[in-house]
Design an enzyme around this catalytic site. Structure first.
Site, PDB file in Angstrom:
ATOM      1  CB  SER A 149      -0.935   0.004   1.206  1.00 28.57           C
ATOM      2  OG  SER A 149      -0.232   0.309   2.376  1.00 28.57           O
ATOM      3  CE  LYS A 188      -3.353   1.887   5.082  1.00 25.87           C
ATOM      4  NZ  LYS A 188      -2.678   0.686   5.610  1.00 25.87           N
TER       5      LYS A 188
END
Lengths: 232, 232
Positions: A149, A188
DNA sequence: CTTGACATTGAACATTTGTTCCGCTATACT
DNA sequence: AGTATAGCGGAACAAATGTTCAATGTCAAG
């Protein structure tokens, strides 16, 4: 066997962590009892045995302060938050201190997954860096990235990210975040959105969607300060 | 005061170092004596006091194993630091040997990088890595990346690449190559093309074009084995 | 209610471990 | 020679620290 930590046991662990950090050697049973509020040494001993069964600590019987911590296990319950207590060693050879950083486990950069449990310290689970590389030497730990990601931020599957432990973050920081309820840690970008926190993957592919949670459900474990990649 | 360490004191220090790393807590006076070959605890105590005066260690009186090491000071006499040639014994619990890698300079900055493992170059800094991360410890050096030609390979401007010195490469390897005539070293993917060699940037942007040169004009300096990035 | 596993307490006990004192030896200096 | 001092050894001592145990409280399952 009880797999959960009582609040008393958590306090014991926290104290061992902070004491070791301050003094470079583990506390005695009585010092633990005094701090945690246990009058009897046997209770401390009792809980220490429990903690050893759960593999949070290792004890060397018959040895004063014969206590050592199992960081990977601690990280599983979010207590490994300040793993620099591990005998981080510094030297000034050639003018630069070095920092030993423990690689605590896996972190999900894709779909959140749990930090990989480990009962033992992996011999390769250490990264040593020159101090200048990471700036401060305090509160550093490392995780191995699983998933893609963050590929758009040039962080690849298999990379080792080095983080500095901190409870807060600024917008745009790359952070490792623990999401309450999901019981998972993920890598993230961090953004505030009103009362919520948005955890944004760098990968624009549609299967990587931002996670938006109330601020009180997101616990920042640390901010990424470095990335190490190995080609095989 | 004598500022030099007696061999006995050196042995004491070495033992404290290895013991601490092996057990995560310091040794007792008697354990030191037993290992170093001192029958009397008072002698150990005596020398520990000396070592404390010389600031190699810090003692917490009245506390069992209340001993901690002063790493910067130890490094001054070559203890505690383990350059490539003189690795300190490590237990498996604590990880493998460490490798100190010199950062020799910039790559793709126009200045050719001469790789002479034995020469006394003056590196701008050092990177220490766990041995397991890079595999072999031989012939490693590091360069700081300048420019974005490898951005598509997730190697960014400012990253530190760690290379193993080798004269040849296989197709697809990421290498540092010195190009005769251009008098500069660049970081590219390596491919053979008949009698030529193609040095391929990973970045597909049109301004980053492959370099194709006869094989005898391309000198491989090393192959990238690792990448380290630092966020500021 | 009874039972039993679990947690706690307080205290005695055993071991580990740091501290101290006395004497000895070798060396350098007056 | 006499003396001072650093280094060492031995042993006794005291403090710190781990271990054990009997008794008690807690709480949920039977």
């Amino acid at each position: 066997m009880a797999n959960t930590l009582s609040s008393r046991q958590q306090n014991i662990l926290k104290f061992i962590i902070s004491f070791s950090e301050r003094n470079k050697f583990p506390p005695s049973i009585r010092e633990i009892g005094e701090q945690v509020g246990i009058s009897s040494t046997s209770v401390v001993n009792y809980n220490l045995t429990k903690l050893e069964e759960m593999e949070y600590v290792t004890r060397h019987r018959e040895v004063s302060r014969g206590l050592s911590l199992n960081w990977p296990k601690l990280a599983e319950v979010g207590l490994g938050a300040s793993p620099n207590l591990e005998p981080v060693q510094r030297s000034t050879v050639f003018g630069g201190n070095r920092v030993r950083v423990p690689v605590l486990g896996l972190i999900a950069a894709g779909q959140p997954i749990m930090v990989e449990p480990r009962s033992q310290v992996d011999p390769e689970s250490w990264v040593d860096l020159a101090e200048g590389i990471t700036g401060s030497t305090d509160n550093l730990f490392a995780l191995r990235v699983k998933g893609n990601s963050m590929i758009d931020a040039s962080v690849l599957d298999g990379d080792i990210v080095i983080l500095r432990h901190q409870e807060t973050a600024d917008d745009g920081d790359m952070v490792a975040a623990w999401i309450e309820g999901d019981e998972e840690t993920t890598l993230k970008y961090f953004f505030r959105q009103g009362k919520d926190i948005r955890l944004q993957p760098a990968n624009p592919a549609p299967e990587y969607k931002p996670i938006i949670k109330p601020a009180n459900m997101v616990r920042i474990n640390g901010k990424v300060v470095s990335v190490v990649r190995v080609y095989h």
